[in-house]
Design a protein around this motif. Structure first.
Motif, PDB file in Angstrom:
ATOM      1  N   ASP A 127      42.351   3.420 -43.739  1.00 53.44           N
ATOM      2  CA  ASP A 127      41.939   2.394 -42.777  1.00 53.44           C
ATOM      3  C   ASP A 127      41.849   1.031 -43.462  1.00 53.44           C
ATOM      4  N   ASP A 128      42.158  -0.009 -42.705  1.00 55.48           N
ATOM      5  CA  ASP A 128      42.156  -1.371 -43.244  1.00 55.48           C
ATOM      6  C   ASP A 128      40.735  -1.914 -43.302  1.00 55.48           C
ATOM      7  N   GLU A 129      39.915  -1.295 -44.146  1.00 52.63           N
ATOM      8  CA  GLU A 129      38.537  -1.702 -44.357  1.00 52.63           C
ATOM      9  C   GLU A 129      38.248  -1.655 -45.851  1.00 52.63           C
ATOM     10  N   PRO A 130      37.491  -2.616 -46.399  1.00 54.70           N
ATOM     11  CA  PRO A 130      37.238  -2.663 -47.840  1.00 54.70           C
ATOM     12  C   PRO A 130      36.655  -1.369 -48.411  1.00 54.70           C
ATOM     13  N   LEU A 131      35.706  -0.760 -47.719  1.00 54.60           N
ATOM     14  CA  LEU A 131      35.099   0.471 -48.225  1.00 54.60           C
ATOM     15  C   LEU A 131      36.104   1.608 -48.291  1.00 54.60           C
ATOM     16  N   GLU A 132      36.955   1.726 -47.266  1.00 57.06           N
ATOM     17  CA  GLU A 132      37.950   2.795 -47.237  1.00 57.06           C
ATOM     18  C   GLU A 132      38.972   2.618 -48.370  1.00 57.06           C
ATOM     19  N   ILE A 133      39.384   1.381 -48.605  1.00 59.36           N
ATOM     20  CA  ILE A 133      40.317   1.107 -49.705  1.00 59.36           C
ATOM     21  C   ILE A 133      39.657   1.405 -51.040  1.00 59.36           C
ATOM     22  N   ALA A 134      38.377   1.035 -51.178  1.00 60.67           N
ATOM     23  CA  ALA A 134      37.651   1.287 -52.415  1.00 60.67           C
ATOM     24  C   ALA A 134      37.535   2.784 -52.688  1.00 60.67           C
ATOM     25  N   LYS A 135      37.264   3.573 -51.666  1.00 59.96           N
ATOM     26  CA  LYS A 135      37.171   5.030 -51.842  1.00 59.96           C
ATOM     27  C   LYS A 135      38.503   5.617 -52.294  1.00 59.96           C
ATOM     28  N   PHE A 136      39.596   5.099 -51.742  1.00 65.04           N
ATOM     29  CA  PHE A 136      40.915   5.563 -52.166  1.00 65.04           C
ATOM     30  C   PHE A 136      41.151   5.230 -53.635  1.00 65.04           C
ATOM     31  N   LEU A 137      40.886   3.993 -54.037  1.00 62.45           N
ATOM     32  CA  LEU A 137      41.104   3.580 -55.424  1.00 62.45           C
ATOM     33  C   LEU A 137      40.229   4.383 -56.379  1.00 62.45           C
ATOM     34  N   HIS A 138      39.016   4.694 -55.955  1.00 64.67           N
ATOM     35  CA  HIS A 138      38.062   5.388 -56.821  1.00 64.67           C
ATOM     36  C   HIS A 138      38.438   6.840 -57.069  1.00 64.67           C
ATOM     37  N   THR A 139      39.074   7.481 -56.102  1.00 68.06           N
ATOM     38  CA  THR A 139      39.341   8.920 -56.209  1.00 68.06           C
ATOM     39  C   THR A 139      40.783   9.271 -56.541  1.00 68.06           C
ATOM     40  N   ALA A 140      41.722   8.336 -56.359  1.00 67.15           N
ATOM     41  CA  ALA A 140      43.132   8.623 -56.655  1.00 67.15           C
ATOM     42  C   ALA A 140      43.324   8.737 -58.164  1.00 67.15           C
ATOM     43  N   LYS A 141      44.014   9.779 -58.600  1.00 65.07           N
ATOM     44  CA  LYS A 141      44.155  10.059 -60.026  1.00 65.07           C
ATOM     45  C   LYS A 141      45.450   9.521 -60.638  1.00 65.07           C
ATOM     46  N   ASN A 142      46.359   9.015 -59.827  1.00 67.37           N
ATOM     47  CA  ASN A 142      47.666   8.632 -60.361  1.00 67.37           C
ATOM     48  C   ASN A 142      47.950   7.133 -60.221  1.00 67.37           C
ATOM     49  N   LEU A 143      46.894   6.332 -60.123  1.00 67.82           N
ATOM     50  CA  LEU A 143      47.060   4.881 -60.046  1.00 67.82           C
ATOM     51  C   LEU A 143      46.806   4.265 -61.417  1.00 67.82           C
ATOM     52  N   LEU A 144      47.616   3.262 -61.775  1.00 71.69           N
ATOM     53  CA  LEU A 144      47.467   2.617 -63.073  1.00 71.69           C
ATOM     54  C   LEU A 144      46.241   1.702 -63.065  1.00 71.69           C
ATOM     55  N   PRO A 145      45.381   1.818 -64.091  1.00 69.38           N
ATOM     56  CA  PRO A 145      44.170   0.976 -64.135  1.00 69.38           C
ATOM     57  C   PRO A 145      44.473  -0.514 -64.106  1.00 69.38           C
ATOM     58  N   GLU A 146      45.559  -0.927 -64.784  1.00 71.35           N
ATOM     59  CA  GLU A 146      45.872  -2.353 -64.793  1.00 71.35           C
ATOM     60  C   GLU A 146      46.311  -2.854 -63.423  1.00 71.35           C
ATOM     61  N   LYS A 147      46.893  -1.966 -62.597  1.00 72.16           N
ATOM     62  CA  LYS A 147      47.276  -2.364 -61.244  1.00 72.16           C
ATOM     63  C   LYS A 147      46.042  -2.436 -60.332  1.00 72.16           C
ATOM     64  N   LYS A 148      45.081  -1.571 -60.586  1.00 70.71           N
ATOM     65  CA  LYS A 148      43.814  -1.679 -59.856  1.00 70.71           C
ATOM     66  C   LYS A 148      43.151  -3.028 -60.156  1.00 70.71           C
ATOM     67  N   ARG A 149      43.143  -3.385 -61.439  1.00 68.53           N
ATOM     68  CA  ARG A 149      42.556  -4.667 -61.837  1.00 68.53           C
ATOM     69  C   ARG A 149      43.267  -5.824 -61.150  1.00 68.53           C
ATOM     70  N   GLU A 150      44.601  -5.775 -61.107  1.00 68.52           N
ATOM     71  CA  GLU A 150      45.372  -6.835 -60.463  1.00 68.52           C
ATOM     72  C   GLU A 150      45.013  -6.955 -58.990  1.00 68.52           C
ATOM     73  N   PHE A 151      44.848  -5.816 -58.331  1.00 68.21           N
ATOM     74  CA  PHE A 151      44.504  -5.827 -56.914  1.00 68.21           C
ATOM     75  C   PHE A 151      43.088  -6.347 -56.697  1.00 68.21           C
ATOM     76  N   LEU A 152      42.139  -5.864 -57.504  1.00 71.25           N
ATOM     77  CA  LEU A 152      40.738  -6.224 -57.311  1.00 71.25           C
ATOM     78  C   LEU A 152      40.446  -7.674 -57.659  1.00 71.25           C
ATOM     79  N   ASP A 153      41.291  -8.259 -58.505  1.00 66.37           N
ATOM     80  CA  ASP A 153      41.109  -9.670 -58.854  1.00 66.37           C
ATOM     81  C   ASP A 153      41.227 -10.558 -57.614  1.00 66.37           C
ATOM     82  N   ARG A 154      42.038 -10.124 -56.667  1.00 65.99           N
ATOM     83  CA  ARG A 154      42.223 -10.886 -55.427  1.00 65.99           C
ATOM     84  C   ARG A 154      41.445 -10.301 -54.250  1.00 65.99           C
ATOM     85  N   ARG A 155      40.972  -9.068 -54.403  1.00 69.70           N
ATOM     86  CA  ARG A 155      40.195  -8.444 -53.337  1.00 69.70           C
ATOM     87  C   ARG A 155      38.780  -8.147 -53.843  1.00 69.70           C
TER      88      ARG A 155
END
Length: 281
Positions: A127-155
């Motif tokens: 869902d297009d909601e900050p909490l839902e996106i955060a839960k996805f980022l927190h639990t997904a095991k195959n996302l690169l940490p540096e890409k999370k940082r890049e995304f969170l810098d703007r979000r």
């Protein structure tokens, strides 16, 4: 089929012990899973990774495409996506199809995190909601940490929710920092983003450890001290390393809430274990 046969060979003793007979085995000595009880065939296939399970579907289509197998695979990689709570009554829903979509979304995220999140939202996986996106980022095991940082810098709205999902209860501060920066790479520069990350981290750390006796401001100062100490001790360019006595003196001078013993333990942790925020990119 080579990968499938190799995996089944590893499981062959189990198959023989649970009902495999010469009449139910093929010429290579492997059991025909369609001749076994369905629950046993599913138990064997549950040991396969997604690639091997797709290969198995070429031989045992009904078994290898079982929804339970793909449900478990989805949950093992993506602990939370919004669609989990929406899909139960959807007509024509398939966990196998959802796995492929989530895999594509993760690959896209690791190339361009913003396109990856757009993909997730477009296909109604998250869902297009900050909490839902955060839960996805927190639990997904195959996302690169540096890409999370890049995304969170703007979000930063997502960052706020992501920090609230962290559990630092009864953790030593340097270890909590390592855990967090293993999930999200530390910013390259000591800019406003790093300050906000440390500020929100300090707030969550103190919330998880109210009996520690340290204020949020004290934790904030300690985080910066630990990062700088980590750089000092790990950098080959720094010839004169900070001593334990110097660290204790500087830290206790910066905040009266920190005892000499605590400052000493913090120094020892960095000296023995290493950087709290190693760079990944």
């Amino acid at each position: 089929m080579g990968q499938i046969l190799k995996r089944l060979q590893e499981l062959d003793p189990v198959c023989r012990g649970l009902g495999g007979t010469s009449s139910s085995q093929n010429s290579n000595g492997f059991p025909d899973l369609s001749q076994l009880p369905p629950e046993l065939g599913l138990a064997i296939l549950s040991h396969l990774n997604p690639t091997d399970l797709c290969l198995a579907a070429c031989v045992w289509q009904n078994l290898a495409n079982d929804e339970l197998l793909w449900h478990d695979l989805c949950k093992s990689v993506w602990g939370y996506v919004s669609v989990y709570s929406h899909c139960r009554h959807a007509i024509g829903f398939s966990y196998r199809r959802m796995f492929l979509q989530l895999d594509e979304a993760s690959l896209t995220f690791n190339g361009d995190p913003f396109e990856g999140v757009e993909y997730l939202i477009h296909y109604e996986l998250v869902d297009d909601e900050p909490l839902e996106i955060a839960k996805f980022l927190h639990t997904a095991k195959n996302l690169l940490p540096e890409k999370k940082r890049e995304f969170l810098d703007r979000r930063r709205d997502v960052l706020a929710h992501l920090l609230k999902l962290q559990n630092f209860e009864r953790m030593f501060l340097p270890n909590a920092l390592r855990q967090f920066f293993a999930e999200i790479s530390a910013p390259n520069d000591r800019d406003g983003f790093l300050a906000e990350v440390i500020d929100r981290f300090s707030d969550q750390f103190t919330s998880c450890n109210p009996s520690l006796g340290l204020s949020k401001d004290a934790v904030f100062l300690l985080c910066y001290s630990l990062i700088m100490l980590s750089v000092d001790l790990s950098s080959p360019h720094v010839k004169n390393k900070m001593s334990k006595r110097e660290f204790i003196k500087n830290t206790c001078r910066a905040t009266a809430e920190v005892s000499n013993d605590l400052a000493g333990h913090l120094y020892d942790n960095i000296y023995l274990i290493g950087h709290v925020a190693p760079q990944t990119s």
